[in-house]
Every structure is written in structure tokens, then in C-alpha cells.
Motif scaffolding. Structure first.
Motif, mmCIF file in Angstrom:
data_model
loop_
_atom_site.group_PDB
_atom_site.id
_atom_site.type_symbol
_atom_site.label_atom_id
_atom_site.label_comp_id
_atom_site.label_asym_id
_atom_site.label_seq_id
_atom_site.Cartn_x
_atom_site.Cartn_y
_atom_site.Cartn_z
ATOM 1 N N VAL A 145 -5.240 7.422 6.164
ATOM 2 C CA VAL A 145 -4.171 7.172 6.243
ATOM 3 C C VAL A 145 -3.864 8.107 4.879
ATOM 4 C CG1 VAL A 145 -2.842 4.950 5.882
ATOM 5 C CG2 VAL A 145 -4.755 5.053 7.674
ATOM 6 N N GLU A 146 -1.995 8.200 5.743
ATOM 7 C CA GLU A 146 -1.377 8.557 4.564
ATOM 8 C C GLU A 146 -0.036 7.547 4.261
ATOM 9 O OE1 GLU A 146 0.278 13.170 6.076
ATOM 10 O OE2 GLU A 146 -1.476 13.810 5.331
ATOM 11 N N ILE A 147 0.379 7.975 3.098
ATOM 12 C CA ILE A 147 1.563 6.689 2.435
ATOM 13 C C ILE A 147 2.156 7.484 2.298
ATOM 14 C CG2 ILE A 147 2.355 4.602 1.605
ATOM 15 C CD1 ILE A 147 -1.299 3.822 1.656
ATOM 16 N N GLY B 236 3.565 2.791 12.105
ATOM 17 C CA GLY B 236 3.210 2.649 10.847
ATOM 18 C C GLY B 236 4.084 2.498 10.106
ATOM 19 N N THR C 87 0.884 -2.902 8.960
ATOM 20 C CA THR C 87 1.911 -2.177 8.857
ATOM 21 C C THR C 87 2.351 -2.362 10.431
ATOM 22 O OG1 THR C 87 0.029 -1.031 10.831
ATOM 23 C CG2 THR C 87 0.584 -0.405 7.922
ATOM 24 N N THR D 262 4.116 5.202 6.472
ATOM 25 C CA THR D 262 2.268 5.507 7.199
ATOM 26 C C THR D 262 1.828 6.376 8.513
ATOM 27 O OG1 THR D 262 1.110 3.757 7.581
ATOM 28 C CG2 THR D 262 2.252 3.890 5.459
ATOM 29 N N THR D 263 0.465 6.704 8.766
ATOM 30 C CA THR D 263 -0.038 7.456 9.348
ATOM 31 C C THR D 263 -1.156 6.318 9.728
ATOM 32 O OG1 THR D 263 -1.710 8.587 8.308
ATOM 33 C CG2 THR D 263 0.682 9.413 8.958
ATOM 34 N N ALA D 264 -1.417 4.825 9.521
ATOM 35 C CA ALA D 264 -1.659 4.135 10.341
ATOM 36 C C ALA D 264 -1.401 3.326 11.208
ATOM 37 C CB ALA D 264 -1.515 2.362 9.151
ATOM 38 N N VAL E 31 -2.520 -4.422 5.146
ATOM 39 C CA VAL E 31 -2.128 -3.442 4.149
ATOM 40 C C VAL E 31 -2.864 -4.533 2.850
ATOM 41 C CG1 VAL E 31 -0.200 -3.122 2.380
ATOM 42 C CG2 VAL E 31 -0.411 -2.630 5.273
ATOM 43 N N GLY F 68 -6.821 4.412 3.425
ATOM 44 C CA GLY F 68 -6.151 5.091 1.927
ATOM 45 C C GLY F 68 -5.557 4.046 1.173
ATOM 46 N N ILE G 193 -4.854 0.117 2.621
ATOM 47 C CA ILE G 193 -4.643 0.569 4.553
ATOM 48 C C ILE G 193 -5.948 -0.120 4.397
ATOM 49 C CG2 ILE G 193 -3.158 0.690 5.899
ATOM 50 C CD1 ILE G 193 -1.080 2.057 4.691
#
Length: 778
Positions: free
Chosen positions: A516-518, A571, A567, A544-546, A552, A599, A590
Motif C-alpha cells: 500500500v502507498e500513502i 482508500g 480507510t 492510499t492505495t489500500a 489503520v 504499508g 495500514i
């Protein structure tokens, strides 16, 4: 309670019997009781609740009652190895009592109870029908009591019928549909006739439009008058010489259908049609009389002979004749139609039933009958002359029905009846059984496909997310479903044959394993590397990509958890953390629903309460004669700078402003705002002045006399103010003197004092200058 009801009902029966002078037999089943003990039976994983109930109670439709009895809300709450309390003995005792009542009613009816004991047999039937209704509500004790009462009443009717068979002949109105009227010999006018009314000799009976009635004679012969018919019962008596019983009916108008059920060879049935003599050995025939003539159809092997004048016709099996002024016309009647729908013994859940049958090329129409019994004694529908091969009944109450159709030829003769077929109209308001056994609600999958397994009633239509399911014989179904990333709804809709629906929905989650990116919202205020706020709580926004609803956790520098969140859609992430004047470090992590970390991201938080520091490179001149003014300086950490509301560019904290002055006083408001909203306000002022001062007075005096000191005083005004000194040129006694005057800008006075000096004094010139550099001379 059940025993009390039982005793009350028995008391009513015996009270009725006592009032009528009749004696009832003792109760048939004193030992049966609704207080029978329940049996405890284990529910196994191999069963559905419907199969389980059907096997132990003989009626799978009792499954809602079993759940209610065991205080189980829905089938999904039932687990293998649960012990269920089952009313095995109660159901068996109730069904046995119902069957016993039915057998006794049928025996009494066969012995003529409808004629000789219509009240008793009617009450017996009503009591049993009420028992059937109580069974639908699971009132087992009342079912047994009411069935016993029906049996007792049917026994009473049987005894009355047997005793009355040796008495004078009578007939009874055994079925009424619509408006039926009668007129006894002593009656001056027609009056209504109801079910079980007794008919006497020479009584006239007629049916109005859309009405039928059946007359049952003491020998159980039956005569059904169809709509718009008029007949007279001319004779119902026994011949004292021969012992023969003779029944004679005169058909004035309309038609009737006769089924003779003679008790002995000494019984005779005569038909009287005006102008026609009849002799019949047939026990199954139809007769019609109207303006067009008389019509006869014989359906029996035995013959039916009719005679009009010199014309005599013997009508054989399935033959008909039309007699009118033109003579006699005979014909073979049409064969019996084939019934198409509904299927025989089909259960229907609509009160208006669609009926259909096969047609004949030579048919001019059709005659359809619907009755409550297979002998067509309790007629519900009788329609003559239907043009199509289909018919929709009016609304029928829930019951078992039988129907048949005869084709009408072009002479108007009804053909052979079709083989009767049965159907049941059922009122069913219970939603169908429906359960989803797998997967579980909220289950998480890392693979995109899942097996869905469930069960419903075998005859139900089941849709999974709108797609039809194929059910096995036990009602179970299994299919594979492709999942989309995220939350997936598994919606089941089951519809039974009655149109009742059950709905069930569960969600499963498909989350493939990903990193996952934040990314923090770039619009969030910053102070250096820290995310900044003016308050004690920093609201953090990130993308995020979540997947939605991913757990979280936010921890501080000490490792303590300060936030737990999930999220949002697409996301999105938002939460608050404490902020102080000292930079605080935090970490976001996450997780997948299975607890696996997907992530992390670090950030810093700062509470910034200091407004930006604004410094001018040079202070503004108090006054100027230059219309172009430049203001330069620095604005600290300001991200927004305005001069009188107009935005000013700030580059690396520095700014430069060029503005044009207006004559007179020029005021400016310089506002600097930092990223978190702290504000610094600076008020600036300068005067743009291009006019010299105005000298309103200039004089030189010796206020103390000719020997005293000399005073010079000049009065002047100017918007930008007077400079502190002004110059003068003075002549004293012919000699010039010059010097400086001291000016008070606020008072607008410039003044100087000189030592005493004799001689004539004269002020030659004064020069007063303002702060803008403008000079006035006088």
C-alpha cells in the motif's frame, strides 16, 4: 387450555343433541390430548430443516412451527447436533382425528345424510373444516377436539339418515350457487331457497342468471338445474300397492343434468317436458327445454326413450336428440375434451385459476363445471357456451377443487364430460426457507473465486445476484462466483410457488496481497518538514492505495498507539493527532483484515501559533513629492501577502511592492498570513505633497518697546508638515541680518528672537519648507 376448549366444545355438542331429542355416542377418543409430551430429536448436518421436519412429522411445511417452538429465529441459527423439541405425537394424533372424521362424514353422506340430516352433516363438515384451519395454526389440541366433534355429528347424521329412509319421501336443496328461488303450492310468490332447505311435492324451483342449484332426492338421485331454469317437483311418493317409489320432475324452461342413484329396482324417475313423453332406464342424462324445442342427451348404457306425437326415439349411450316442430334430429354427441392445465392435482396459489383444454373442430362452444367435490355436488362454477378453450374462474377460496369440460355441438347438445381433474387453491403467506451455508458473512479472500453453497425449498426459484440457481432434489445449490476487488454482495432471492419471497444478503471481501502507498494531502499546511496546525489537534488527510475499510494504526515516537481508524472509499484516510509547539514524530501503518502489514509512512506534527514576521527594508517617508513609491521587505513564513486586499508575490520570504501615490495622505494595510492561518497586520502611511506651504502671516515686532529684543513670527500650513527650521532676511537700521526660524509643525508657527538693536526694522524675506521639500517665500 386445550383440555378446557375440548370440554367446552363437547358440551356444546351434547347440549345441541339434548335440545333436539338425540343421543350422541360417547367420545371416540377420550385418551387423545394436546398435552402429549414432545419428543427430543437431534438435528444432523446431513439434514435441511425442511427434510428433517418432513421425515419426523410427515409434513415438511411445518418447519416454521418447529423453529418457533424451539425459539429459533431463522434456519441459519440452527446448528448440527442441536436437540429440537418435536410435536411428533401431537401431529400424529391430530391427523388421525381428521381422517377419522372424514371417513365418518363420507359414510353418512353415502346413506343420504344430506337429505335426511342436512344440519348435522353440515355441522360435521364445518367442524372438520375448522379443524383443518386450526391445523394451519398448529393448534393440535383444537384440531383433535374439533375432529372428534365432527365425527360425533357425522355419526348422528348417519343414524338419522338410516331411520328416515322408511318415512315419506322428500328432497333437499343440496347445493346453491347464486340466486335460487322456490315456490311451494301454498306460497303466493317466489322466495329464496338456501342450502339444506326441504322441498315438498309440487314445489317449483328456479335459478336466475349465473346461478345453479342441486336437488337431492331421498334415493340419492341428484338433479342439477343450470342457470335460468324452471322446474316443478310434481311427485315424490311411494305406491302403496307395489311399494315402488316414484319421483317425477317437470321441466318448464331451461336445462338440468340428472344423475340417478337408485336404492332399489323399485325406484322410478319420470321427466315431464311439455308435449313430450319420456321413459328412462338411464341414470345419467341431460335435458333442456326452450322456445327452440326440447333437447335430450343420454350418457348411460341404459336407454332413454322420448316420444313427440307419432315420433319416438330411443337415445343410446352418448347420443342426443333435438325435438321441435320440424321433427326429431339425432346425433352422436362430441367426445370428451382433454384437460390441459392446470396439471391434475396441481397446487395453485392464485384464487383466480386459469383453466385450459383441447378443442374440437366441430365444437360450437364448451360447458365447464368446477366443484368442491369429485361428484360435482358442491358446484362453484358452471359456465355454458364458452367460445374459447380457456377460462379463468372467479376468485376461489382455499380448498380442493375438481373440474370438467363438455364440448357443445352445433345443435347445442353437450358432449361427453372430460375425465375430471383436481387442483388445490392454497393460501400461503409463509416466505420460503432460505439459507446460505458458505461462505460466511464478512469472509476475506485473497483469491478472486469463491464457492457459494446454500439451500431453499426444492420447488422455489432461487436467484443469486439475479442469476438463477439449479436446485438439487433436497433444495440445496452450489455455484462458483468471481469476486471483484473489495467488498462483494452475495444476494439470494427465493420465490416459492405462491409468490412469497425470502431475501438474504451477505458480503465477502476480496483483497489481493499488495504493497500500500500513502501520500499526504499536498494542500495540508506545512512548517518546514512538519505538518502544521494552529490548534492542539492536527487533522491529517492522506490518499492510499489500500482497499476501503482497511485497519489503520498511528503510533507516536514512543510507540504508543494514538489513533485507530479505517480507510474510506477509494482508500481515503483522515484522522487527528495531538500537536504541540515542539515537533512530534508519528508513523502510520495500514493492515490487511488478516492482520498483515501492507504499508507505512512517517510524518511530523507541529502546533504553530506565531504569526509571520514582516520587516520593511526602509521605512516609508513621512512625505514625498515623488508619486511612485516602492516598498520592499521580508514576510517571514507567510504564504499569503496582500496590500489593501491585493495579492503580493512572496519569493523566498521577500517581497517588493511598487505603487502610485495619490495627492495627500496615503494609508496602506499590509497583511501576511502563514500556512496555518496566523496573521500579521502592518499599517503604513505616507503623504504625497507637491504644493509649498501656505504662509498666512509674517511679522517682525519689538514686543517690549524700541529698546527691547526683536521677534520674528511666521504662520504657515502644509499637509505634510513644516520642517523644523525656516530662513529669514531682515533689515535693521539699514543693515541686513539673516538667520533661521524654529518651526512648530503642529502649531503651524515659525519663530525667532533677536537681541535688542536700534533702528528701523523691516522683514525682507522668509522661506518656509515642508517635509516634501516644497518651499514657500514671503
Amino acid at each position: 387450555m386445550f383440555c378446557t376448549v375440548r370440554h367446552i366444545l363437547r358440551g356444546l355438542v351434547f347440549a345441541s343433541a339434548f335440545a333436539s331429542g338425540l343421543a350422541l355416542q360417547p367420545a371416540l377418543s377420550q385418551t387423545r390430548s394436546a398435552t402429549l409430551e414432545f419428543e427430543n430429536i437431534t438435528f444432523t448436518s446431513a439434514d435441511t430443516i425442511r427434510d428433517f421436519v418432513g421425515r419426523h412429522l410427515g409434513d415438511p411445511d411445518l418447519w416454521p412451527y418447529v423453529l418457533e417452538l424451539n425459539e429459533i429465529a431463522t434456519p441459519t441459527d440452527l446448528r448440527p447436533n442441536d436437540t429440537l423439541k418435536m410435536p411428533v405425537k401431537q401431529v400424529r394424533a391430530a391427523d388421525e382425528a381428521l381422517q377419522e372424521a372424514l371417513n365418518t362424514i363420507q359414510t353418512a353422506t353415502a346413506e343420504g345424510a344430506q337429505v335426511f340430516a342436512p344440519v348435522q352433516i353440515g355441522n360435521a363438515v364445518a367442524s372438520r373444516e375448522t379443524a383443518l384451519e386450526r391445523r394451519e395454526n398448529y393448534k393440535w389440541g383444537e384440531v383433535i377436539d374439533l375432529s372428534d366433534i365432527a365425527t360425533l355429528l357425522a355419526q348422528e347424521a348417519l343414524e338419522i339418515a338410516i331411520a328416515q329412509r322408511d318415512r315419506s319421501a322428500e328432497a333437499v336443496v343440496s347445493d346453491v350457487q347464486g340466486d335460487v328461488q322456490g315456490r311451494a303450492p301454498a306460497e303466493p310468490r317466489w322466495s329464496g331457497r338456501s342450502l339444506n332447505d326441504i322441498l315438498i311435492e309440487f314445489e317449483r324451483v328456479r335459478t336466475l342468471s349465473a346461478s345453479t342449484t342441486q336437488i337431492t332426492f331421498r334415493d340419492l338421485s341428484r338433479l342439477r338445474l343450470n342457470a335460468n331454469s324452471n322446474a316443478t317437483i310434481q311427485r315424490m311418493r311411494s305406491d302403496p300397492l307395489t311399494g315402488d317409489e316414484v319421483t317425477k320432475v317437470s321441466l318448464v324452461d331451461g336445462d338440468f343434468y340428472a344423475v340417478l342413484n337408485q336404492l332399489s329396482d323399485k325406484t322410478a324417475f319420470e321427466i315431464d317436458v311439455p308435449g313430450i313423453e319420456t321413459t328412462t332406464d338411464s341414470s345419467d342424462f341431460w335435458v333442456k327445454n326452450d322456445r327452440s324445442g326440447a333437447k335430450f342427451v343420454n350418457y348411460d348404457e341404459a336407454s332413454l326413450e322420448v316420444k313427440q306425437g307419432d315420433t319416438a326415439v330411443v337415445i343410446g349411450e352418448n347420443e342426443g336428440v333435438v325435438l321441435n316442430r320440424n321433427g326429431a334430429q339425432t346425433a352422436d354427441v362430441l367426445d370428451s375434451p382433454v384437460l390441459r392445465k392446470p396439471d391434475d392435482n396441481e397446487i395453485l396459489y392464485s384464487s383466480a385459476v386459469d383453466l385450459g383444454w383441447g378443442g374440437f373442430d366441430g365444437a360450437a362452444g364448451y360447458w365447464i363445471e368446477v366443484a368442491r367435490d369429485a361428484g360435482f355436488n358442491e358446484m362453484q362454477v358452471s359456465e355454458w357456451g364458452i367460445a374459447e378453450t380457456a377460462f379463468t374462474t372467479p376468485d376461489l377460496p382455499p380448498a380442493r377443487y375438481f373440474w370438467r369440460v363438455a364440448a357443445l355441438d352445433r345443435l347445442g347438445l353437450p358432449g361427453q364430460w372430460s375425465k375430471p381433474a383436481g387442483f388445490t387453491v392454497r393460501r400461503d403467506n409463509t416466505p420460503p426457507f432460505l439459507t446460505l451455508l458458505a461462505p460466511g458473512d464478512g469472509a476475506l479472500f485473497e483469491e478472486p473465486r469463491v464457492i457459494v453453497f446454500g439451500a431453499s425449498e426444492p420447488e422455489a426459484t432461487v436467484l443469486l445476484n439475479g442469476a438463477p440457481m439449479t436446485l438439487n432434489k433436497d433444495g440445496s445449490f452450489e455455484t462458483e462466483v468471481t469476486l471483484n476487488v473489495g467488498e462483494n454482495l452475495l444476494r439470494l432471492d427465493a420465490t416459492d410457488l405462491a409468490g412469497n419471497q425470502s431475501n438474504l444478503g451477505q458480503t465477502v471481501i476480496y483483497r489481493p496481497a499488495v504493497a500500500v502507498e500513502i501520500a499526504f494531502d499536498p494542500a495540508m499546511p506545512r512548517a518546514g518538514d512538519a505538518l502544521a496546525t494552529r490548534s492542539g489537534e492536527l487533522v491529517v488527510r492522506a490518499a492510499t492505495t489500500a482497499q476501503p475499510d482497511a485497519p489503520v494504526v498511528v503510533i507516536d515516537a514512543s510507540g504508543a498507539v494514538v489513533v485507530q481508524a479505517v480507510t474510506g472509499p477509494q482508500g481515503a484516510l483522515s484522522f487527528s493527532v495531538p500537536a504541540t509547539s515542539e515537533i512530534q514524530g508519528y508513523q502510520i501503518e495500514i493492515f490487511a483484515p488478516n492482520g498483515k502489514s501492507e504499508g507505512r509512512a512517517d510524518f511530523f506534527a507541529l502546533r504553530d501559533e506565531m504569526p509571520p514576521e514582516v520587516k520593511l527594508d526602509l521605512p516609508l517617508p513621512k512625505a514625498t513629492d515623488d508619486p511612485d513609491l516602492e516598498i520592499t521587505g521580508t514576510a517571514g513564513d507567510a504564504v499569503n501577502l496582500t496590500l489593501d486586499g491585493q495579492p503580493i508575490a512572496v519569493t523566498e520570504g521577500a517581497f517588493a511592492i511598487a505603487t502610485e501615490l495619490q495627492p495627500g495622505i496615503n494609508d496602506f494595510d499590509l497583511l501576511a498570513t502563514d500556512a496555518v492561518g496566523n496573521v500579521t497586520a502592518v499599517r503604513l502611511q505616507t503623504v504625497y505633497d507637491i504644493d509649498p506651504p501656505v504662509i498666512t502671516r509674517a511679522e517682525v515686532t519689538r514686543p517690549e518697546g524700541n529698546a527691547g529684543p526683536i521677534t520674528i513670527e511666521v504662520a504657515a500650513t502644509d499637509p505634510s508638515g513644516l520642517r523644523k527650521s525656516a530662513t529669514y532676511l531682515l533689515e535693521i537700521g539699514g543693515a541686513e541680518r539673516d538667520g533661521f526660524l524654529r518651526c512648530d509643525s503642529g502649531a503651524g508657527i515659525c519663530r525667532a528672537s533677536l537681541p535688542p538693536e536700534t533702528g528701523r526694522i523691516q522683514l525682507i524675506e522668509v522661506a518656509v519648507e515642508d517635509y516634501a521639500g516644497n518651499t514657500a517665500f514671503k
